[in-house]
Design a protein around this motif. Structure first.
Motif, PDB file in Angstrom:
ATOM      1  N   SER B 276       0.820  -1.208   0.000  1.00  0.00           N
ATOM      2  CA  SER B 276       0.000   0.000   0.000  1.00  0.00           C
ATOM      3  C   SER B 276       0.852   1.256   0.000  1.00  0.00           C
ATOM      4  CB  SER B 276      -0.917   0.011   1.224  1.00  0.00           C
ATOM      5  OG  SER B 276      -1.808  -1.067   1.150  1.00  0.00           O
ATOM      6  N   PHE B 277       2.148   1.092  -0.159  1.00  0.00           N
ATOM      7  CA  PHE B 277       3.048   2.246  -0.140  1.00  0.00           C
ATOM      8  C   PHE B 277       3.421   2.689  -1.553  1.00  0.00           C
ATOM      9  CE2 PHE B 277       3.762   0.473   4.064  1.00  0.00           C
ATOM     10  CZ  PHE B 277       3.797   1.606   4.845  1.00  0.00           C
ATOM     11  N   LYS B 278       3.577   3.959  -1.699  1.00  0.00           N
ATOM     12  CA  LYS B 278       4.135   4.502  -2.926  1.00  0.00           C
ATOM     13  C   LYS B 278       5.251   5.436  -2.522  1.00  0.00           C
ATOM     14  CE  LYS B 278      -0.197   4.136  -5.233  1.00  0.00           C
ATOM     15  NZ  LYS B 278      -1.277   4.763  -5.981  1.00  0.00           N
ATOM     16  N   SER B 279       6.398   5.190  -3.073  1.00  0.00           N
ATOM     17  CA  SER B 279       7.534   6.000  -2.672  1.00  0.00           C
ATOM     18  C   SER B 279       8.044   6.776  -3.875  1.00  0.00           C
ATOM     19  CB  SER B 279       8.597   5.060  -2.094  1.00  0.00           C
ATOM     20  OG  SER B 279       9.872   5.480  -2.453  1.00  0.00           O
ATOM     21  N   ASN B 280       8.432   8.004  -3.619  1.00  0.00           N
ATOM     22  CA  ASN B 280       8.880   8.883  -4.697  1.00  0.00           C
ATOM     23  C   ASN B 280      10.103   9.645  -4.212  1.00  0.00           C
ATOM     24  OD1 ASN B 280       8.678  11.910  -5.669  1.00  0.00           O
ATOM     25  ND2 ASN B 280       7.806  10.669  -7.295  1.00  0.00           N
ATOM     26  N   VAL B 281      11.219   9.421  -4.881  1.00  0.00           N
ATOM     27  CA  VAL B 281      12.454  10.121  -4.532  1.00  0.00           C
ATOM     28  C   VAL B 281      12.800  11.054  -5.674  1.00  0.00           C
ATOM     29  CG1 VAL B 281      14.881   9.882  -3.896  1.00  0.00           C
ATOM     30  CG2 VAL B 281      13.288   8.021  -3.429  1.00  0.00           C
ATOM     31  N   ARG B 282      13.124  12.276  -5.359  1.00  0.00           N
ATOM     32  CA  ARG B 282      13.508  13.211  -6.411  1.00  0.00           C
ATOM     33  C   ARG B 282      14.794  13.938  -6.041  1.00  0.00           C
ATOM     34  NH1 ARG B 282       8.090  16.360  -7.607  1.00  0.00           N
ATOM     35  NH2 ARG B 282       7.598  15.567  -5.529  1.00  0.00           N
ATOM     36  N   LEU B 283      15.684  13.994  -7.006  1.00  0.00           N
ATOM     37  CA  LEU B 283      16.924  14.760  -6.854  1.00  0.00           C
ATOM     38  C   LEU B 283      16.926  15.816  -7.941  1.00  0.00           C
ATOM     39  CD1 LEU B 283      19.440  11.776  -6.617  1.00  0.00           C
ATOM     40  CD2 LEU B 283      18.531  13.124  -4.726  1.00  0.00           C
ATOM     41  N   ALA B 284      17.056  17.057  -7.528  1.00  0.00           N
ATOM     42  CA  ALA B 284      17.057  18.116  -8.542  1.00  0.00           C
ATOM     43  C   ALA B 284      18.292  18.975  -8.392  1.00  0.00           C
ATOM     44  CB  ALA B 284      15.802  18.979  -8.408  1.00  0.00           C
ATOM     45  N   TYR B 285      18.767  19.465  -9.514  1.00  0.00           N
ATOM     46  CA  TYR B 285      19.895  20.382  -9.501  1.00  0.00           C
ATOM     47  C   TYR B 285      19.550  21.542 -10.434  1.00  0.00           C
ATOM     48  CZ  TYR B 285      24.535  22.314 -10.179  1.00  0.00           C
ATOM     49  OH  TYR B 285      25.601  23.168 -10.248  1.00  0.00           O
ATOM     50  N   LEU B 286      19.514  22.729  -9.866  1.00  0.00           N
ATOM     51  CA  LEU B 286      19.140  23.915 -10.642  1.00  0.00           C
ATOM     52  C   LEU B 286      20.322  24.867 -10.673  1.00  0.00           C
ATOM     53  CD1 LEU B 286      15.729  24.664  -8.851  1.00  0.00           C
ATOM     54  CD2 LEU B 286      16.091  23.189 -10.821  1.00  0.00           C
ATOM     55  N   ASP B 287      20.527  25.454 -11.820  1.00  0.00           N
ATOM     56  CA  ASP B 287      21.645  26.375 -11.962  1.00  0.00           C
ATOM     57  C   ASP B 287      21.126  27.627 -12.664  1.00  0.00           C
ATOM     58  OD1 ASP B 287      25.005  25.913 -12.459  1.00  0.00           O
ATOM     59  OD2 ASP B 287      23.994  27.614 -13.342  1.00  0.00           O
ATOM     60  N   GLU B 288      21.311  28.783 -12.050  1.00  0.00           N
ATOM     61  CA  GLU B 288      20.928  30.021 -12.733  1.00  0.00           C
ATOM     62  C   GLU B 288      22.120  30.959 -12.785  1.00  0.00           C
ATOM     63  OE1 GLU B 288      18.361  32.851 -10.526  1.00  0.00           O
ATOM     64  OE2 GLU B 288      18.161  31.261  -9.032  1.00  0.00           O
ATOM     65  N   HIS B 289      22.220  31.663 -13.880  1.00  0.00           N
ATOM     66  CA  HIS B 289      23.385  32.507 -14.118  1.00  0.00           C
ATOM     67  C   HIS B 289      22.939  33.685 -14.965  1.00  0.00           C
ATOM     68  CE1 HIS B 289      27.778  32.738 -15.793  1.00  0.00           C
ATOM     69  NE2 HIS B 289      27.438  33.783 -15.072  1.00  0.00           N
ATOM     70  N   TYR B 290      23.165  34.894 -14.474  1.00  0.00           N
ATOM     71  CA  TYR B 290      22.862  36.056 -15.317  1.00  0.00           C
ATOM     72  C   TYR B 290      24.082  36.954 -15.417  1.00  0.00           C
ATOM     73  CZ  TYR B 290      22.490  39.087 -11.197  1.00  0.00           C
ATOM     74  OH  TYR B 290      22.766  39.791 -10.057  1.00  0.00           O
ATOM     75  N   ILE B 300      32.463  44.961 -19.809  1.00  0.00           N
ATOM     76  CA  ILE B 300      32.278  45.166 -18.371  1.00  0.00           C
ATOM     77  C   ILE B 300      30.874  44.715 -17.997  1.00  0.00           C
ATOM     78  CG2 ILE B 300      32.220  46.890 -16.529  1.00  0.00           C
ATOM     79  CD1 ILE B 300      34.041  48.627 -18.343  1.00  0.00           C
ATOM     80  N   PHE B 301      30.759  43.806 -17.022  1.00  0.00           N
ATOM     81  CA  PHE B 301      29.426  43.320 -16.660  1.00  0.00           C
ATOM     82  C   PHE B 301      29.352  42.985 -15.180  1.00  0.00           C
ATOM     83  CE2 PHE B 301      31.930  39.651 -17.997  1.00  0.00           C
ATOM     84  CZ  PHE B 301      31.722  38.755 -16.953  1.00  0.00           C
ATOM     85  N   SER B 302      28.142  42.906 -14.677  1.00  0.00           N
ATOM     86  CA  SER B 302      27.943  42.366 -13.339  1.00  0.00           C
ATOM     87  C   SER B 302      27.208  41.038 -13.503  1.00  0.00           C
ATOM     88  CB  SER B 302      27.150  43.332 -12.471  1.00  0.00           C
ATOM     89  OG  SER B 302      25.922  43.630 -13.063  1.00  0.00           O
ATOM     90  N   TYR B 303      27.334  40.153 -12.545  1.00  0.00           N
ATOM     91  CA  TYR B 303      26.760  38.823 -12.722  1.00  0.00           C
ATOM     92  C   TYR B 303      26.256  38.257 -11.411  1.00  0.00           C
ATOM     93  CZ  TYR B 303      30.641  36.522 -10.387  1.00  0.00           C
ATOM     94  OH  TYR B 303      31.526  36.107  -9.425  1.00  0.00           O
ATOM     95  N   GLY B 304      25.472  37.227 -11.526  1.00  0.00           N
ATOM     96  CA  GLY B 304      25.055  36.444 -10.370  1.00  0.00           C
ATOM     97  C   GLY B 304      24.932  34.994 -10.785  1.00  0.00           C
ATOM     98  N   LYS B 305      25.334  34.098  -9.897  1.00  0.00           N
ATOM     99  CA  LYS B 305      25.269  32.662 -10.173  1.00  0.00           C
ATOM    100  C   LYS B 305      24.698  31.992  -8.948  1.00  0.00           C
ATOM    101  CE  LYS B 305      29.508  31.798 -12.736  1.00  0.00           C
ATOM    102  NZ  LYS B 305      30.794  31.114 -12.694  1.00  0.00           N
ATOM    103  N   ALA B 306      23.758  31.110  -9.138  1.00  0.00           N
ATOM    104  CA  ALA B 306      23.262  30.351  -7.993  1.00  0.00           C
ATOM    105  C   ALA B 306      23.076  28.893  -8.387  1.00  0.00           C
ATOM    106  CB  ALA B 306      21.948  30.928  -7.495  1.00  0.00           C
ATOM    107  N   LYS B 307      23.459  28.022  -7.480  1.00  0.00           N
ATOM    108  CA  LYS B 307      23.282  26.590  -7.703  1.00  0.00           C
ATOM    109  C   LYS B 307      22.428  26.061  -6.553  1.00  0.00           C
ATOM    110  CE  LYS B 307      28.009  26.269  -9.472  1.00  0.00           C
ATOM    111  NZ  LYS B 307      27.690  26.446 -10.883  1.00  0.00           N
TER     112      LYS B 307
END
Lengths: 355, 610
Positions: B276-290, B300-307
């Motif tokens: 009667s069990f349902k198991s759900n595992v999720r691994l996510a990796y998000l990367d944003e860069h401007y 000449i620029f300014s930037y931001g990066k997030a992981k």
């Protein structure tokens, strides 16, 4: 099939028309025909929104007229007005983001010319010997492309550009010279440049972030804010530069790193400045900075423009949200009691007396 | 489309001739097999969920902004076509609408919001709009509502390809390829799209053109679903967006700046079923860069990066065929750096939640709660409780109460000049009451809502002149949303109509003024018609007046817009040619002050399926 299709089409068109808003252009306030003997308040507006404006206040009647440039000329003034000054019959308004200078007749506010040659991030202006000097940051992120642009004040022709150190902001003329304070633009700087004959004659070191200049009794006085807390906070200072020797003759440092003076102004033998929302004054021959303030300007939500004129102190206050209309508060310089208040446009940053 | 895939799955299941019991079990597992965001349809029955059909997505390609603008109650403010676009849902702020990609919250770590012009709808099988609070399930920002971008897996369909080409005004070009291959156990989807435009339209009633507004966006997406055995499935999703655009000038100011976005999102998912069990595992990796270039001609620029790394575990236990309980665990680590931050900043967040669903037809109720643990903020206990009751087979009503939040962003916390580590999350309490009518041809919903938000984050100038974020404001939002869908087929004719109307009042309670950029009225309507190979549609949008200043002294007038499109299919619908006119009546309007939007424009398209 055709019929049904058209039925739908008409149904939608009907829906469209029933919801259509009337797009009336905003009604412009009716301003006085002429703007002599009054006060202009320059309203910066919001970056990128093209809503800079000028408010005219007639102190005789107490009436303030909003947005007079647009009322007279039927076009908007531009984006992010940073300075205004008079020369002859003209008033010159610097629009930082528009990269223009609007020249208007100072009495009718009719547009005379728009200067747009060789401006890049223009900030403040001054006049000397029939010439208009405008400080420019260039690209904010580039410390090497800052300059002063020089125009004929009457014919608006570009005469020359003079490269300068980073972040030229305030500019005054005195004794045949131009003095430029380098607050630093996007960075910080601590210099005053002296221009003579379209050349940099001298660069004088003062405190960090020089933010106001005033000429008093043969000397140039400079207030420097000091560094803000995120840059390793330092206390502000006030320097006196001898106009003949171009040397710093005297310098006062504030005792506390949290003290960042601004709005240094000479009026009737005394120098005035602000610390947060308190007004201080001292005499030109004082040996120490005052400890006790003259008075607070409590009504001001966010001090955005400051001027002293004829024994009165004018403080322009931005709306705390910076999106709505500001206010101009007028105080008696002696005692600091509130004399008057007027509505202004969005983010009022300068007060100018037309007389 | 969903129906079809259900049939295909049924087909596989029948082929494999499972015992009768297993068949039933597998059917119950269907949502998990074909869709990653299991909660959107299973645990959102007391919220209103509007699913946009494929035909709607096709009409308003390519950017997500245009799809939602013309087909949902969401209001958008745009700095021009292709420029930064932010949403307001039920009068909430741009960071109070969560964008959920296959069940994962993808709002920017820096701004807390999604720029809807940096998402192309190509490659998504489903775009859904879930109204109201959803923070228990979807985390930060699900206050006004959430927008869901989902991929579905289909099996046993062989190879299918679709190519779409579009060309039109302002040298706008669009091309996309959508390919799909599936056999009994494996399903692959690949999508590539490019959208570019000079975007140099003439401002209506002016001699100026939209200067420096060119853009070029590329998006690649891949989804892989694999049925390991009848108790285990593996899924992998990846999406990459690469956008370059000039930030356009305005009526009163030139511009020479440029902005680059590079965003990638990856998700691996494992579902398993035991007893009667349902198991759900999720691994996510998000990367944003401007990168922001003040002057595009220079380096000449300014930037931001997030992981961001996310681990999510969801375990469901079926107490009976009518009741289920789920435990939700999540851990998230985000690291950000950039020009406006000193060093690398980090935020760790864990959360634990419980969800209980009980179906006592015609009554169904859901109760859920979630607690967050973070090294950067103290979170309130979030909850949601809802009930739905089917009075008849065509009329049902829903009631939902929830507490939701929006956490401070990296900019709020760590900005080099003003970042404030003492911030609290924005908290909101909301209630909504919805009614649904569902006949064979007609669907109608009417939902009233109230949202009370406190500790709203706002950047205010301090005494020293420095801008600092503070939890200062309170807001009260209330309003009504209606959606209507009607369709009819007779002989060879197909007619459809859909519309939405939203009435919104959002009050800044500290000023007792309306919040800026919230229209009181928004209407969308579209009518479609098809006869044999010919189809046509008409779309209409009305955005009411919005205030642009907090003292409500300044506003932008409301506007209405219409689009008209016509297309014809050839070769047994394997090829389709279309023409589309946007802003049919050439209306001059502005979504943001000093930024006129384009007048009438024309686009042609060709679609091939093989």
């Amino acid at each position: 099939m055709q019929l049904k299709q058209w039925c739908y089409f008409f149904f939608c068109v009907f829906l469209l028309n029933s919801c259509d808003d009337s797009d009336d252009s905003p009604t412009l306030p009716e301003g006085p025909a002429t703007f002599d003997k009054g006060i202009f308040v320059l309203n910066e507006g919001n970056f990128g929104q093209g809503n800079s404006s000028v408010t005219y206040i007639d102190p005789a009647t107490g009436v303030s007229s909003q947005n007079i440039f647009e009322s007279v000329n039927e076009i908007g003034l531009g984006d992010t007005a940073t300075d205004m000054a008079f020369f002859g019959a003209y008033a010159y308004i610097v629009l930082n983001v528009s990269n223009t200078i609007e020249v208007v007749n100072r009495f009718t506010f009719e547009s005379v010319a728009t200067i747009d040659a060789e401006l890049n991030n223009p900030r403040k202006l001054a006049f000397l010997e029939g010439m208009l000097y405008v400080t420019n940051w260039g690209d904010g992120g580039d410390p090497t492309d800052d300059f002063v642009a020089v125009f004929g004040a009457q014919n608006f022709d570009l005469l020359t550009t003079i490269p300068l150190e980073e972040g030229p902001e305030e500019i005054v003329s005195s004794n045949g010279r131009i003095f430029v304070a380098h607050a630093g633009g996007w960075n910080f700087n601590n210099k005053v440049s002296v221009l003579a004959g379209n050349e940099v004659q001298k660069v004088i070191e003062v405190g960090q972030v020089p933010n106001s200049l005033t000429v008093a009794e043969g000397a140039l006085w400079v207030s420097s804010a000091g560094l803000p807390d995120y840059a390793g906070e330092t206390a502000g200072s006030i320097s006196k530069i001898n106009l003949s020797t171009l040397e710093v003759e005297k310098s006062f440092s504030f005792p506390d790193a949290g003290q960042h003076p601004a709005n240094l102004t000479f009026e009737q033998g005394k120098l005035y400045y602000t610390l947060r929302s308190e007004v201080y004054s001292f005499s030109t021959n004082a040996e120490e900075l005052p400890v006790i303030s003259d008075f607070p300007i409590e009504e001001v939500a966010y001090l955005y423009g400051f001027e002293i004129h004829d024994g009165k102190l004018y403080a322009a206050s931005a709306n705390p949200d910076f999106t709505g209309n500001g206010k101009l508060f007028v105080y008696n310089l002696l005692g600091g009691n509130l004399l008057n208040q007027y509505d202004t446009g969005i983010n009022p940053n300068g007060i100018f007396f037309n007389e | 489309m969903m129906k079809k895939s259900v049939y295909y799955l049924l087909f596989i299941i029948l082929l494999q001739a499972f015992p009768a019991n297993a068949q039933l079990e597998s059917l119950q597992q269907l949502p998990e097999v074909i869709l990653s965001d299991i909660h959107l349809h299973r645990s959102s029955s007391t919220n209103h969920v509007q699913v946009l059909k494929d035909s709607v997505l096709d009409q308003n390609q390519p950017a997500l902004t245009s799809v939602l603008k013309f087909n949902s109650p969401l209001y958008f403010r745009e700095n021009g076509p292709g420029m930064v676009a932010s949403a307001s849902f039920r009068g909430t702020t741009a960071s109070q609408t969560a964008v959920i990609w296959n069940g994962i919250n993808i709002n920017s770590q820096f701004t807390g919001q999604t720029d809807f012009n940096t998402i192309l709808t190509s490659g998504f099988d489903e775009v859904a709009i879930r109204s109201g609070g959803g923070s228990v399930l979807y985390g930060s920002g699900a206050i006004g509502g959430s927008v869901h971008l989902n991929n579905r897996f289909r099996f046993n369909r062989g190879l299918q390809n679709k190519i779409r080409l579009k060309y039109g005004s302002f040298d706008t070009r669009y091309g996309s390829l959508d390919s799909e291959y599936s056999n009994e156990r494996l399903s692959l989807q690949f999508a590539a799209a490019r959208h570019q435009s000079d975007n140099d339209f003439r401002y209506p009633d002016s001699d100026k053109i939209n200067d420096n507004g060119d853009f070029s966006n590329d998006q690649l997406a891949l989804s892989i679903g694999y049925l390991v055995d009848h108790n285990n499935t593996l899924k992998f999703y990846t999406n990459y967006f690469d956008g370059d655009r000039g930030f356009s000038g305005t009526l009163t100011a030139p511009s020479k700046s440029k902005y680059e976005d590079r965003n990638s999102r990856n998700l691996l998912e494992w579902n398993s079923y035991f007893g009667s069990f349902k198991s759900n595992v999720r691994l996510a990796y998000l990367d944003e860069h401007y990168k922001y270039f003040e002057n595009r001609g220079r380096e000449i620029f300014s930037y931001g990066k997030a992981k961001t790394g996310i681990v999510k575990y969801d375990l469901r236990y079926n107490l009976s065929s009518k009741a289920g309980i789920s435990g939700l665990l999540e851990y998230q680590n985000s690291r950000g750096e950039g020009t406006n931050f000193s060093g690398i900043n980090e935020r760790n967040t864990g959360s634990a939640g419980l969800l209980f669903i009980h179906d006592l037809s015609p009554l169904k109720y859901e109760v859920s709660a979630r607690a967050d643990f973070s090294d950067r903020y103290n979170s309130p206990l979030l909850f949601s409780a809802g009930v739905t009751y089917a009075f008849t087979n065509f009329y049902s009503a829903k009631l939902n109460v929830s507490r939701n939040y929006r956490i401070p962003t990296f900019n709020d916390l760590f900005w080099y000049s003003g970042g404030n580590l003492d911030l609290k999350p924005e908290k909101s309490l909301q209630a909504e009451l919805g009614q649904n009518l569902h006949f064979s041809n007609l669907k109608f919903s009417l939902t009233g809502f109230v949202i009370k938000t406190e500790d709203l984050l706002r950047w205010v100038p301090s005494n020293s002149g420095l801008w600092l974020p503070e939890n200062t404001k309170k807001a009260l939002n209330y309003g009504l949303e209606t959606t209507a869908d009607w369709q009819k087929e007779f002989a060879e004719h197909e007619i459809s109509f859909s519309g939405t109307y939203a009435y919104t009042k959002a009050v800044d309670q500290s000023l007792d003024k309306d919040l800026i950029y919230v229209p009181a009225h928004k209407i969308t309507a579209s009518a479609g018609y098809r006869y044999r190979n010919l189809s046509a549609y008409f779309q209409y949008l009305y955005n009411g007046q919005v205030f642009t200043s907090s003292d409500n002294n300044y506003s932008l007038p409301g506007y209405s817009l219409s689009n008209l499109g016509i297309s014809y299919s050839f070769f047994g619908r394997r090829m389709q040619a279309g023409l589309e006119m946007q802003n049919l009546f050439d209306k001059a309007y502005q979504s943001m002050p000093s930024r006129p939007m384009p007048g009438r424009s024309l686009y042609s398209s060709l679609t091939f399926k093989f």
